[in-house]
Design an enzyme around this catalytic site. Sequence first.
Site, PDB file in Angstrom:
ATOM      1  N   HIS A  83       0.826  -1.223   0.000  1.00 58.51           N
ATOM      2  CA  HIS A  83       0.000   0.000   0.000  1.00 58.51           C
ATOM      3  C   HIS A  83       0.856   1.267   0.000  1.00 58.51           C
ATOM      4  CE1 HIS A  83      -3.866  -2.121   0.900  1.00 58.51           C
ATOM      5  NE2 HIS A  83      -3.056  -2.974   1.503  1.00 58.51           N
ATOM      6  N   ASN A 156     -10.328  -2.928   2.443  1.00 59.53           N
ATOM      7  CA  ASN A 156     -10.000  -2.922   1.013  1.00 59.53           C
ATOM      8  C   ASN A 156     -11.270  -2.721   0.198  1.00 59.53           C
ATOM      9  OD1 ASN A 156      -7.227  -3.336   1.181  1.00 59.53           O
ATOM     10  ND2 ASN A 156      -7.381  -5.561   1.061  1.00 59.53           N
ATOM     11  N   HIS A 347      -3.805   1.258  12.183  1.00 57.18           N
ATOM     12  CA  HIS A 347      -3.542   0.045  12.956  1.00 57.18           C
ATOM     13  C   HIS A 347      -4.885  -0.603  13.250  1.00 57.18           C
ATOM     14  CE1 HIS A 347      -2.035  -2.861  15.565  1.00 57.18           C
ATOM     15  NE2 HIS A 347      -1.727  -2.148  16.629  1.00 57.18           N
TER      16      HIS A 347
HETATM   17 FE1  HDD Z   1      -2.620  -4.795   5.511  1.00 58.92          FE
HETATM   18  C1  HDD Z   1      -1.165  -1.759   5.155  1.00 58.92           C
HETATM   19  C2  HDD Z   1      -5.583  -3.533   4.296  1.00 58.92           C
HETATM   20  C3  HDD Z   1      -3.976  -7.947   5.538  1.00 58.92           C
HETATM   21  C4  HDD Z   1       0.118  -5.936   7.064  1.00 58.92           C
HETATM   22  N1  HDD Z   1      -3.239  -2.999   4.847  1.00 58.92           N
HETATM   23  C5  HDD Z   1      -2.491  -1.862   4.785  1.00 58.92           C
HETATM   24  C6  HDD Z   1      -3.281  -0.786   4.262  1.00 58.92           C
HETATM   25  C7  HDD Z   1      -4.529  -1.294   4.017  1.00 58.92           C
HETATM   26  C8  HDD Z   1      -4.502  -2.678   4.398  1.00 58.92           C
HETATM   27  C9  HDD Z   1      -5.707  -0.540   3.455  1.00 58.92           C
HETATM   28  C10 HDD Z   1      -2.791   0.629   4.014  1.00 58.92           C
HETATM   29  C11 HDD Z   1      -3.093   1.527   5.175  1.00 58.92           C
HETATM   30  C12 HDD Z   1      -2.646   2.927   4.845  1.00 58.92           C
HETATM   31  O1  HDD Z   1      -3.275   3.533   3.975  1.00 58.92           O
HETATM   32  O2  HDD Z   1      -1.689   3.382   5.470  1.00 58.92           O
HETATM   33  N2  HDD Z   1      -4.393  -5.595   4.947  1.00 58.92           N
HETATM   34  C13 HDD Z   1      -5.514  -4.892   4.574  1.00 58.92           C
HETATM   35  C14 HDD Z   1      -6.636  -5.794   4.511  1.00 58.92           C
HETATM   36  C15 HDD Z   1      -6.181  -7.033   4.850  1.00 58.92           C
HETATM   37  C16 HDD Z   1      -4.773  -6.909   5.139  1.00 58.92           C
HETATM   38  C17 HDD Z   1      -8.049  -5.390   4.155  1.00 58.92           C
HETATM   39  C18 HDD Z   1      -6.931  -8.329   4.958  1.00 58.92           C
HETATM   40  C19 HDD Z   1      -8.136  -8.411   5.340  1.00 58.92           C
HETATM   41  N3  HDD Z   1      -2.018  -6.607   6.147  1.00 58.92           N
HETATM   42  C20 HDD Z   1      -2.735  -7.787   6.101  1.00 58.92           C
HETATM   43  C21 HDD Z   1      -2.001  -8.827   6.771  1.00 58.92           C
HETATM   44  C22 HDD Z   1      -0.841  -8.259   7.226  1.00 58.92           C
HETATM   45  C23 HDD Z   1      -0.868  -6.865   6.817  1.00 58.92           C
HETATM   46  C24 HDD Z   1      -2.465 -10.252   6.930  1.00 58.92           C
HETATM   47  C25 HDD Z   1       0.286  -8.868   8.003  1.00 58.92           C
HETATM   48  C26 HDD Z   1       0.181  -9.837   8.825  1.00 58.92           C
HETATM   49  N4  HDD Z   1      -0.802  -4.003   5.951  1.00 58.92           N
HETATM   50  C27 HDD Z   1       0.157  -4.658   6.643  1.00 58.92           C
HETATM   51  C28 HDD Z   1       1.350  -3.781   6.961  1.00 58.92           C
HETATM   52  C29 HDD Z   1       0.930  -2.417   6.343  1.00 58.92           C
HETATM   53  C30 HDD Z   1      -0.428  -2.728   5.747  1.00 58.92           C
HETATM   54  C31 HDD Z   1       2.661  -4.316   6.556  1.00 58.92           C
HETATM   55  C32 HDD Z   1       1.903  -1.760   5.383  1.00 58.92           C
HETATM   56  C33 HDD Z   1       1.954  -0.304   5.770  1.00 58.92           C
HETATM   57  C34 HDD Z   1       1.201  -0.214   7.003  1.00 58.92           C
HETATM   58  O3  HDD Z   1       0.734  -1.447   7.358  1.00 58.92           O
HETATM   59  O4  HDD Z   1       1.016   0.777   7.651  1.00 58.92           O
HETATM   60  O5  HDD Z   1       1.536  -3.716   8.317  1.00 58.92           O
END
Ligand code: HDD
Length: 713
Positions: A83, A156, A347
Site C-alpha cells: 500500500h 479494502n 492500525h
Molecule cells: Fe494490511 C497496510 C488492508 C492484511 C500488514 N493494509 C495496509 C493498508 C490497508 C490494508 C488498506 C494501508 C493503510 C494505509 O493507507 O496506510 N491488509 C488490509 C486488509 C487485509 C490486510 C483489508 C486483509 C483483510 N495486512 C494484512 C495482513 C498483514 C498486513 C495479513 C500482516 C500480517 N498491511 C500490513 C502492513 C501495512 C499494511 C505491513 C503496510 C503499511 C502499514 O501497514 O502501515 O503492516
Amino acid sequence: MSTSENQENGKRNIDEHSKNEDLKKNRESSDNKYQTSEQGVRINHTDDSLKAGGRGPTIMEDFHFREKLTHFDHERIPERVVHARGSAAHGFFQPYENASQFSKASFLQDPSKKTPVFLRFSTVVGSRGSADTVRDVRGFATKFYTEDGNFDLVGNNMPIFFIQDAIKFPDLVHSIKPEPDNEMPQASAAHDTFWDFASLTPEITHMLMWVLSDRALPRSYRMMEGFGVHTFRLIDKEEKSRFVKFHWKPTLGTHSLVWDETQKLAGKDPDFNRRDLWESIENEDYPEFELGFQIVEEEDEHSFDFDLLDPTKIIPEEEVPVIPVGKMTLNRNPDNFFAETEQVAFHIANVVPGIDFTNDPLLQGRLFSYLDTQLLRLGGPNFAEIPINRPVAEVHNNQRDGFSRQKINTGKTSYMPNSIRGGCPMSAPENMGGYVHHAEKVEGHKIRERSESFKDHFSQATLFWNSMSKPEKKHIVKAAHFELGKVMDKEVRKRIIHDLFNNVDHKFAKRVAEGVGIEPPPSETIKNNEKKSPALSMEDTVKNTIKTRKIAIIALNKADHSNIKDVKEQLMEAGAQVHIISKHGGVLENGKEEIEVDKTFITVESVMYDAVFIPGGKKFIEKLKKNGDAIHFVNEAFKHCKSIAALGEGVKFLRECRLPGISISTTIPGDFSSEKGVITGNPGTLDKFMEAFIEAIAKHRHWDRETIEEVPA
Ligand code: HDD
C-alpha cells in the site's frame, strides 16, 4: 548569466508576481514571510554557499548550508511495504440515527454529531511512484477521530482476502512484489512468482476471481465499495456481542475502467485516480460513502455453509442484508502530502468501546503487524503524536521518551501505582467508558493447524463467477489470458487452470486454457454449484446519475455555438463536468461569438473522459473530418464502450468514424436515434436527445457493442 544577474531576474519576477493583489495580501499576512533556520535565525542568502573567495572551497562553518542539505538528505522515510502508493482526504462521518441497538461506540449514537475522519485509498503492490490504474486491490483505510479515541477501519475495496492466516502474508507479498533478481514487473501480479504461489495455495481462488474482475480497475476512488473484510464484533450497552461485517457503499455506484483504458492511462495520466479524488473535492463534489452493517447474532454463528472467521468468504447480501447506518463525506484535501497522507499510521488494533475482534486468524496476525511496521516507518514509538495520528480524545498515560518525543511530560511519576501524584493517571472504571475486551470463552490445544471449516476454497469462487454478467465474465477471462500469458512456466499455468479454475467452473477453465496454450481440463473435477448473488455484479449498481462525470465536447472554429451551449448547460445542470476540447488553446470563434477552450488534443485524450459530444456546424465538420486526433478520440471512446452523441452536422462526422455495428442516419441534420449508447439528433429534437444522452452516460458503459474488437484505436 552571472549569479547577481540571476538574482536580479528572480527578484523582478517576484516583484511582477507581487502585483497580483491576492498574492500580495497572502504575502503581507503570511507568518512565513522571512526564511529562518530550524533554530529560528533569519537567513539572508540561500543561493550561494559560504566560500573562501568567489572561486574558493565551501567553508565548514556554513551552518545554513549544512542544515539545509542534511534535512534534504533525510527527507525520505521507508515506503510502506504494501500500500505504498496512496491518496487521502479529510471528512466526517454522521450516523443516520442512533445505532445503540448494535453498538455502544460513541460515534454511532447521535445523528447530529459529526465525527472527523481521514481516509487513505491506496494500491497494494506498486511503489510510491507507480501508476494508479494498475490491476490491483485498492486499500480503503479510515481513521475515525472519535471522542472515545481513534477507531481505524483498515479495509479494502474487495470483501475477502488472498490467504486465511497472517503467517502467510510475507509469502504472498514476496510472490506478488517485483521479482527479487531484476525488480520486475512494477505494480503487477502478472509474473511467474505470484502465479506460482497462487497455484499452490487453493485458498486464494476466490480472491483471484475478484482480482481478475473489473473491481480491480476502479473508475474512481469515489466509485468503489469498501469492506472491513473480517468478521468483527459490535458490543452494545448491555455488553451483548454481535458479529458484523463492515461495508462502505459509494453513493455514485461502483464503476470500473476497461483494461485497455487503464494501460493507456498509466502513461497518459499515472495520477488518474489521485487527480480525480483531489479535483472532485476542490470542485466541492464531495465523495460520499454509506456505512453499512451485516449483523449476525451470536447464536447464528454456525448457521452458514462457511466459517464466519474465514476471511476468504463473504456473507452474501441476499442472505444477510446490509443495514445502512450512516454516511461519510470527504470534504477537504490534505494540506501537505507527506505530513498527512504519508505519515498517517493505521492500525487494525485501534478500536473503541463498542467494537471488538474475532478469532479470524488473519485479523489476529494483523493485530501484531501494523504497530510493528509503524515503529520502523515512522522512526520509533511516538508516531501517535504526529498531528495526523493524534486522537481528538485526550491522552494520559505513563509512556515516556523515545525518538522524537513531542510531549513535554511534567512531574516526577511515570509509573503506576503511585501516591505522589494522587494515583494519576488512574485506570478508567468501566462506567467511564474504559475499554473492556469481550469475555469470549476460549479453549483449545496449541496447534499449528487450519480448521476443517476453512477448507472449502471453491464454492464462493463459483458463486462469484455465476453472479457476473456476460461482459463481466468476458473481462475475467481476458484478464486471465493477460496474467497467465505473462507467466513463462507452463506448469504454473496448467496448475492454475486445472487445479484452481476448473474447480470454479469447467467452462471458465476451458475458456482460459484456450487463450494461454494449455490443454483444457477434460471434465469437471467437482460439481460446481449454481448459486448467484446479484449484489456481486456491477451490472446491478447505481446507474441513475451523471454527477461528477467528465464529458468532452470536441470543437474547432465555426462549430455551432448554440449546440455547445445548450448541451453543456444541461449536462452541467445534471451534475457533470464539461470540457471543450480543441486543436489549440484560447477561444473558438464563430462570427463574433467566442467560446473558451478548456483543453487541447495535446494534453487530454478520450481515456480521461466518460463521454463525448460533437456539435454541428457545416464548415467545422468539414475540417473535423480531416482531424486524426478527433477521429481517434471518438473511436477510442467507442472502443471503451462510452456514450457518444452528435447534433446536426456532427452526425456526419460520426458517420465518418465508421463505428461498427451502429447505423448512423444518412439525413443531415440527423434524425433522433439512440443505439447502444450512440445518440444522434438535431436541434429540433434537443429535449429527447439530452434525455437519451444523460441516461446513456448514467449507464456508465455500453457493453452491448460486441464489435469493439474491430475498432482501430
Ligand atoms: Fe494490511 C497496510 C488492508 C492484511 C500488514 N493494509 C495496509 C493498508 C490497508 C490494508 C488498506 C494501508 C493503510 C494505509 O493507507 O496506510 N491488509 C488490509 C486488509 C487485509 C490486510 C483489508 C486483509 C483483510 N495486512 C494484512 C495482513 C498483514 C498486513 C495479513 C500482516 C500480517 N498491511 C500490513 C502492513 C501495512 C499494511 C505491513 C503496510 C503499511 C502499514 O501497514 O502501515 O503492516
